[in-house]
Scaffold this motif. Structure first.
Motif, PDB file in Angstrom:
ATOM      1  N   LEU A 172       0.794  -1.131   0.042  1.00  0.00           N
ATOM      2  CA  LEU A 172      -0.036   0.066  -0.059  1.00  0.00           C
ATOM      3  C   LEU A 172       0.777   1.345   0.046  1.00  0.00           C
ATOM      4  CD1 LEU A 172      -2.858  -0.866   2.522  1.00  0.00           C
ATOM      5  CD2 LEU A 172      -3.087  -0.730   0.212  1.00  0.00           C
ATOM      6  N   HIS A 173       2.235   1.099   0.475  1.00  0.00           N
ATOM      7  CA  HIS A 173       2.646   2.512   0.214  1.00  0.00           C
ATOM      8  C   HIS A 173       3.129   2.918  -1.078  1.00  0.00           C
ATOM      9  CE1 HIS A 173       6.412   5.120   0.803  1.00  0.00           C
ATOM     10  NE2 HIS A 173       6.239   4.801   2.110  1.00  0.00           N
ATOM     11  N   PRO A 174       2.930   4.252  -0.917  1.00  0.00           N
ATOM     12  CA  PRO A 174       2.729   4.943  -2.341  1.00  0.00           C
ATOM     13  C   PRO A 174       4.046   4.514  -3.338  1.00  0.00           C
ATOM     14  CG  PRO A 174       2.182   6.538  -0.642  1.00  0.00           C
ATOM     15  CD  PRO A 174       2.455   5.179   0.034  1.00  0.00           C
ATOM     16  N   VAL A 175       5.075   4.605  -2.940  1.00  0.00           N
ATOM     17  CA  VAL A 175       6.419   4.245  -3.996  1.00  0.00           C
ATOM     18  C   VAL A 175       6.106   2.679  -4.149  1.00  0.00           C
ATOM     19  CG1 VAL A 175       8.683   4.036  -3.822  1.00  0.00           C
ATOM     20  CG2 VAL A 175       7.735   5.952  -2.732  1.00  0.00           C
ATOM     21  N   VAL A 176       5.714   1.933  -3.231  1.00  0.00           N
ATOM     22  CA  VAL A 176       5.657   0.656  -3.699  1.00  0.00           C
ATOM     23  C   VAL A 176       4.370   0.241  -4.724  1.00  0.00           C
ATOM     24  CG1 VAL A 176       5.446  -1.822  -2.917  1.00  0.00           C
ATOM     25  CG2 VAL A 176       6.881  -0.557  -1.581  1.00  0.00           C
ATOM     26  N   PHE A 177       3.487   1.083  -4.274  1.00  0.00           N
ATOM     27  CA  PHE A 177       2.160   0.714  -5.201  1.00  0.00           C
ATOM     28  C   PHE A 177       2.192   1.315  -6.423  1.00  0.00           C
ATOM     29  CE2 PHE A 177      -1.689   2.260  -7.029  1.00  0.00           C
ATOM     30  CZ  PHE A 177      -2.588   1.263  -7.177  1.00  0.00           C
ATOM     31  N   TRP A 178       2.980   2.539  -6.640  1.00  0.00           N
ATOM     32  CA  TRP A 178       2.989   3.216  -7.996  1.00  0.00           C
ATOM     33  C   TRP A 178       3.942   2.637  -8.835  1.00  0.00           C
ATOM     34  CZ3 TRP A 178      -1.291   5.238  -9.544  1.00  0.00           C
ATOM     35  CH2 TRP A 178      -2.165   5.927  -9.002  1.00  0.00           C
ATOM     36  N   ALA A 179       5.146   1.873  -8.191  1.00  0.00           N
ATOM     37  CA  ALA A 179       5.943   1.351  -8.987  1.00  0.00           C
ATOM     38  C   ALA A 179       5.476   0.096  -9.504  1.00  0.00           C
ATOM     39  CB  ALA A 179       7.322   0.877  -8.129  1.00  0.00           C
ATOM     40  N   GLY A 180       4.922  -0.514  -8.677  1.00  0.00           N
ATOM     41  CA  GLY A 180       3.991  -1.726  -9.234  1.00  0.00           C
ATOM     42  C   GLY A 180       2.890  -1.643 -10.287  1.00  0.00           C
ATOM     43  N   TRP A 181       2.343  -0.314 -10.067  1.00  0.00           N
ATOM     44  CA  TRP A 181       1.363   0.046 -11.002  1.00  0.00           C
ATOM     45  C   TRP A 181       1.775   0.379 -12.646  1.00  0.00           C
ATOM     46  CZ3 TRP A 181       0.209   4.735 -13.835  1.00  0.00           C
ATOM     47  CH2 TRP A 181      -0.898   4.784 -14.441  1.00  0.00           C
ATOM     48  N   ALA A 182       3.028   1.125 -12.419  1.00  0.00           N
ATOM     49  CA  ALA A 182       3.602   1.364 -13.866  1.00  0.00           C
ATOM     50  C   ALA A 182       4.121  -0.189 -14.349  1.00  0.00           C
ATOM     51  CB  ALA A 182       5.065   2.309 -13.366  1.00  0.00           C
ATOM     52  N   GLN A 183       4.713  -0.849 -13.565  1.00  0.00           N
ATOM     53  CA  GLN A 183       4.947  -2.182 -14.291  1.00  0.00           C
ATOM     54  C   GLN A 183       3.691  -3.151 -14.766  1.00  0.00           C
ATOM     55  OE1 GLN A 183       8.006  -3.404 -14.713  1.00  0.00           O
ATOM     56  NE2 GLN A 183       6.879  -5.086 -15.666  1.00  0.00           N
ATOM     57  N   SER A 184       2.532  -2.906 -13.839  1.00  0.00           N
ATOM     58  CA  SER A 184       1.376  -3.322 -14.597  1.00  0.00           C
ATOM     59  C   SER A 184       0.775  -2.795 -15.644  1.00  0.00           C
ATOM     60  CB  SER A 184       0.149  -3.572 -13.605  1.00  0.00           C
ATOM     61  OG  SER A 184       0.649  -3.808 -12.268  1.00  0.00           O
ATOM     62  N   GLN A 186       2.943  -1.797 -18.300  1.00  0.00           N
ATOM     63  CA  GLN A 186       3.612  -2.182 -19.203  1.00  0.00           C
ATOM     64  C   GLN A 186       3.384  -3.708 -19.498  1.00  0.00           C
ATOM     65  OE1 GLN A 186       5.928  -0.469 -20.873  1.00  0.00           O
ATOM     66  NE2 GLN A 186       5.244   1.316 -19.694  1.00  0.00           N
ATOM     67  N   THR A 187       3.054  -4.491 -18.409  1.00  0.00           N
ATOM     68  CA  THR A 187       2.658  -5.926 -18.595  1.00  0.00           C
ATOM     69  C   THR A 187       1.269  -6.035 -19.434  1.00  0.00           C
ATOM     70  OG1 THR A 187       3.953  -6.319 -16.361  1.00  0.00           O
ATOM     71  CG2 THR A 187       2.316  -7.997 -17.364  1.00  0.00           C
ATOM     72  N   LEU A 188       0.674  -4.992 -19.175  1.00  0.00           N
ATOM     73  CA  LEU A 188      -0.722  -5.256 -19.598  1.00  0.00           C
ATOM     74  C   LEU A 188      -0.752  -4.966 -21.042  1.00  0.00           C
ATOM     75  CD1 LEU A 188      -3.686  -5.419 -19.657  1.00  0.00           C
ATOM     76  CD2 LEU A 188      -4.090  -2.949 -19.051  1.00  0.00           C
ATOM     77  N   ARG A 189       0.268  -3.952 -21.538  1.00  0.00           N
ATOM     78  CA  ARG A 189       0.475  -3.528 -23.078  1.00  0.00           C
ATOM     79  C   ARG A 189       0.830  -4.706 -23.747  1.00  0.00           C
ATOM     80  NH1 ARG A 189       3.054   2.417 -21.713  1.00  0.00           N
ATOM     81  NH2 ARG A 189       0.833   3.481 -22.053  1.00  0.00           N
ATOM     82  N   ALA A 190       2.062  -5.346 -23.006  1.00  0.00           N
ATOM     83  CA  ALA A 190       2.633  -6.701 -23.694  1.00  0.00           C
ATOM     84  C   ALA A 190       1.816  -7.680 -23.839  1.00  0.00           C
ATOM     85  CB  ALA A 190       3.772  -7.071 -22.814  1.00  0.00           C
ATOM     86  N   SER A 191       0.781  -8.092 -22.740  1.00  0.00           N
ATOM     87  CA  SER A 191      -0.210  -9.225 -22.852  1.00  0.00           C
ATOM     88  C   SER A 191      -1.450  -9.097 -23.756  1.00  0.00           C
ATOM     89  CB  SER A 191      -0.835  -9.449 -21.661  1.00  0.00           C
ATOM     90  OG  SER A 191      -1.736  -8.381 -20.940  1.00  0.00           O
ATOM     91  N   TRP A 192      -1.649  -7.821 -23.826  1.00  0.00           N
ATOM     92  CA  TRP A 192      -2.823  -7.224 -25.184  1.00  0.00           C
ATOM     93  C   TRP A 192      -2.546  -7.901 -26.285  1.00  0.00           C
ATOM     94  CZ3 TRP A 192      -4.572  -1.555 -23.497  1.00  0.00           C
ATOM     95  CH2 TRP A 192      -5.412  -1.576 -22.680  1.00  0.00           C
ATOM     96  N   ALA A 193      -1.573  -7.825 -26.570  1.00  0.00           N
ATOM     97  CA  ALA A 193      -1.328  -8.228 -28.057  1.00  0.00           C
ATOM     98  C   ALA A 193      -1.512  -9.614 -28.274  1.00  0.00           C
ATOM     99  CB  ALA A 193       0.429  -7.955 -28.427  1.00  0.00           C
ATOM    100  N   ASP A 194      -1.042 -10.489 -27.293  1.00  0.00           N
ATOM    101  CA  ASP A 194      -1.052 -11.701 -27.151  1.00  0.00           C
ATOM    102  C   ASP A 194      -2.685 -12.121 -27.008  1.00  0.00           C
ATOM    103  OD1 ASP A 194       1.561 -12.158 -27.313  1.00  0.00           O
ATOM    104  OD2 ASP A 194       1.848 -12.293 -25.298  1.00  0.00           O
ATOM    105  N   GLU A 195      -3.398 -11.574 -26.121  1.00  0.00           N
ATOM    106  CA  GLU A 195      -4.670 -11.935 -25.817  1.00  0.00           C
ATOM    107  C   GLU A 195      -5.728 -11.586 -27.246  1.00  0.00           C
ATOM    108  OE1 GLU A 195      -5.726 -13.427 -23.575  1.00  0.00           O
ATOM    109  OE2 GLU A 195      -4.417 -13.081 -21.925  1.00  0.00           O
ATOM    110  N   GLU A 196      -5.377 -10.383 -27.906  1.00  0.00           N
ATOM    111  CA  GLU A 196      -6.190 -10.152 -29.015  1.00  0.00           C
ATOM    112  C   GLU A 196      -5.888 -11.185 -30.044  1.00  0.00           C
ATOM    113  OE1 GLU A 196      -6.720  -6.426 -31.960  1.00  0.00           O
ATOM    114  OE2 GLU A 196      -5.229  -6.234 -30.475  1.00  0.00           O
ATOM    115  N   ARG A 197      -4.557 -11.457 -30.345  1.00  0.00           N
ATOM    116  CA  ARG A 197      -4.327 -12.556 -31.265  1.00  0.00           C
ATOM    117  C   ARG A 197      -4.969 -13.969 -30.914  1.00  0.00           C
ATOM    118  NH1 ARG A 197       0.761 -12.195 -30.839  1.00  0.00           N
ATOM    119  NH2 ARG A 197       1.335 -13.850 -29.417  1.00  0.00           N
TER     120      ARG A 197
END
Length: 537
Positions: A172-184, A186-197
């Motif tokens: 829940l700590h802002p630094v931890v949460f938002w660092a994980g959010w930014a990674q999410s 990037q991960t989401l953008r990468a996964s979208w291409a696979d899911e759409e395919r």
């Protein structure tokens, strides 16, 4: 000239905590407010320790300011999202929008909402200026603090250490949460291409299979998939509390048109694999696996997916295969308080749609933990007396907290009964009188709430994690062999074959022996990670 009084360190700490706490309260609720305040404490504890060096005091001032403003900025962003979209920053709506945005779209958004951005910026700048002024008043006296102050500081640091050692708190700590959010993102953008395919391939396989509808005339099939419902807690299945009065009434009224499968099991104890198996006919990983929604669309059905879940994986793997997608929940996970009744208007709109052939998937939260969030506040009739169920739990040695969870779980099922029954009632009454209509209801997996062990929650290690309800209704004449079929063991990863029967789909590769309604049904026990006493108890 009036003499300005210099704030004492404890006064400065209180003021800084109040400023940060204001933003925390705006962006969080419930126990998360207390958790965030504990996570805020470490730097403020340093603020209370005597520091002689001027350079170190400057470093402390900067560190305290950055620390506090991280919490303030986190609260401000969350408060804005809650007010504007009733969404959490890690919800599918926000993650999807952020992952799908570019610099131009961001600038266009800000040009539309600049007034709100200015107001929040002014609030943050004002808070930042106040914190900066207060942060200069940290303890600097050369004398050592008192023994009581040292003890209080040690206790504070001990509590903070425990909080930071806990992953649910730490993230829940802002630094931890938002660092994980930014990674999410990037991960989401990468996964979208696979899911759409993957979705395109599923639709292509369905078109190659060329499914045909073997029944003439208009038809509507409604599938209600819920979450975390154990059939052992349903009066429909003989439970001692009146948790399903409406479904019981439907059963009495409809007779053999409404089939209650007494021995239904999930093949999975969590949602994502359960849904993959349901819609992938129990073989989602095979190279030529079909997806039920893709087959329905290829055959000519208009498909809806409406959900009270906020889950990107479910949306990408299943929902986006539908023609119409509607998510009413904007908060992910266990903290979501969105009630399933919010979907009833969506169900009615879909049933009133003029399409001749409709397949409507309704995905409910059901009794997904936390149970107390799955029914309207103050609507728990099971917490005011010791009934037979409560007495039985006490006799079995169940702890007070598990008994409380059972009360909340049963109250969630009572509300759930209202929602599920309404979907059945709407299916029965809306549309042309001569149209074929079918409705099916089941849970993705079960739930352990003091049945076989003294715990509550998802349970891959006990039978309660897999015991689910399954109910089928059709507008046609009473089902033949209804009494026999009701006693058949049923596995949820084969539900696709039964739904294909309700949809009257025919294609090469169909396996009627896995359709629980078929005369030549052939049961095979699922491979579960535990020994089941009997699949037909």
């Amino acid at each position: 000239m009036p003499i300005r009084s210099t704030p004492k360190p404890w006064q400065a700490i209180a003021a800084i905590t109040g400023i940060a706490g204001l933003f925390i309260v705006l962006g969080h609720d419930g126990r998360r407010v207390a958790q965030l305040l504990v996570l805020l404490l470490p730097l403020l504890a340093w603020f209370a320790w005597p520091v002689r060096s001027g350079a170190v005091r400057w470093l402390r001032r900067i560190a305290v300011w950055l620390w506090v403003m991280a919490f303030a900025l986190d609260g401000a962003i969350r408060a804005y999202l809650l007010d504007a979209y009733q969404a959490a920053p890690d919800g599918a709506l926000v993650l999807g929008a952020a992952a799908n945005s570019n610099a131009r779209e961001t600038s266009e958004y800000l040009s539309m909402h600049w007034r709100t951005a200015v107001l929040w910026s002014v609030a943050l700048l004002t808070a930042g200026a106040c914190v900066w002024r207060l942060a200069r008043h940290g303890r600097r006296a050369p004398q050592r603090p008192s023994r009581g102050a040292i003890l209080l500081l040690a206790l504070t640091l001990l509590v903070c250490a425990a909080a930071y050692a806990s992953k649910p708190w730490r993230r829940l700590h802002p630094v931890v949460f938002w660092a994980g959010w930014a990674q999410s993102i990037q991960t989401l953008r990468a996964s979208w291409a696979d899911e759409e395919r993957g979705r395109k391939e599923a639709l292509a396989r369905a078109r190659i299979a060329a499914p045909a509808i073997t029944r003439d005339g208009p038809s509507t099939v409604v599938l209600v998939v819920t979450d975390s419902i154990n059939r052992d807690n349903m009066a429909l299945y003989g439970y001692g509390r009146a948790t399903t009065p409406r479904l019981v009434a439907h059963r009495k009224q409809q007779g053999d048109r409404m089939l209650v499968l007494r021995n239904a099991w999930s093949a999975d104890a969590s949602t994502l694999p359960a849904l993959r198996n349901m819609f992938g006919f129990g073989q989602p990983e095979s190279g030529n696996a079909q997806h039920l929604l893709a087959l329905a669309r290829a055959a000519g059905y208009k498909v809806w997916w409406m959900s009270n879940h906020d889950d990107i994986a479910i949306e990408q793997q299943h929902a986006r295969l539908a023609d119409v997608v509607d998510f009413v929940n904007r908060t992910p996970g266990r903290a979501s308080a969105s009630l399933d009744g919010e979907l009833l208007d969506c169900v009615q709109e879909a049933l009133e749609d003029p399409a001749e052939r409709k397949f409507i998937v309704v995905h409910l939260l059901g009794a997904h933990p936390h149970y107390s969030l799955r029914f309207p506040q103050g609507h728990n009739p099971f917490d005011d007396q010791v009934d037979a169920v409560e007495a039985g739990l006490i006799e079995e040695g169940r702890s007070a907290w598990v008994r409380r969870f059972r009360q909340e779980y049963d109250a969630a099922l009572l509300y759930h009964d209202f929602v599920v029954s309404e979907t059945l009632q709407l299916t029965r009454t809306i549309g042309r009188g001569d149209a074929y209509r079918a409705w099916m209801y089941l849970s993705d997996h079960g739930q352990e709430v003091g049945h076989g062990t003294d715990r509550a929650g998802h349970s891959p290690a006990t039978e309660s994690g897999y015991r689910i309800p399954t109910v089928v209704w059709q507008s046609d004449q009473p089902l033949p062999m209804a009494t026999e079929i009701a006693q058949r063991p049923f596995r949820a990863d084969w539900v696709g074959w039964t739904l294909a029967d309700l949809l009257h789909l025919q294609w090469e590769g169909r396996q009627p022996a896995r359709n629980v309604l078929a005369a030549d049904y052939r049961w095979e026990p699922p491979a579960l990670p535990l020994q089941v006493r009997s699949f037909t108890d």
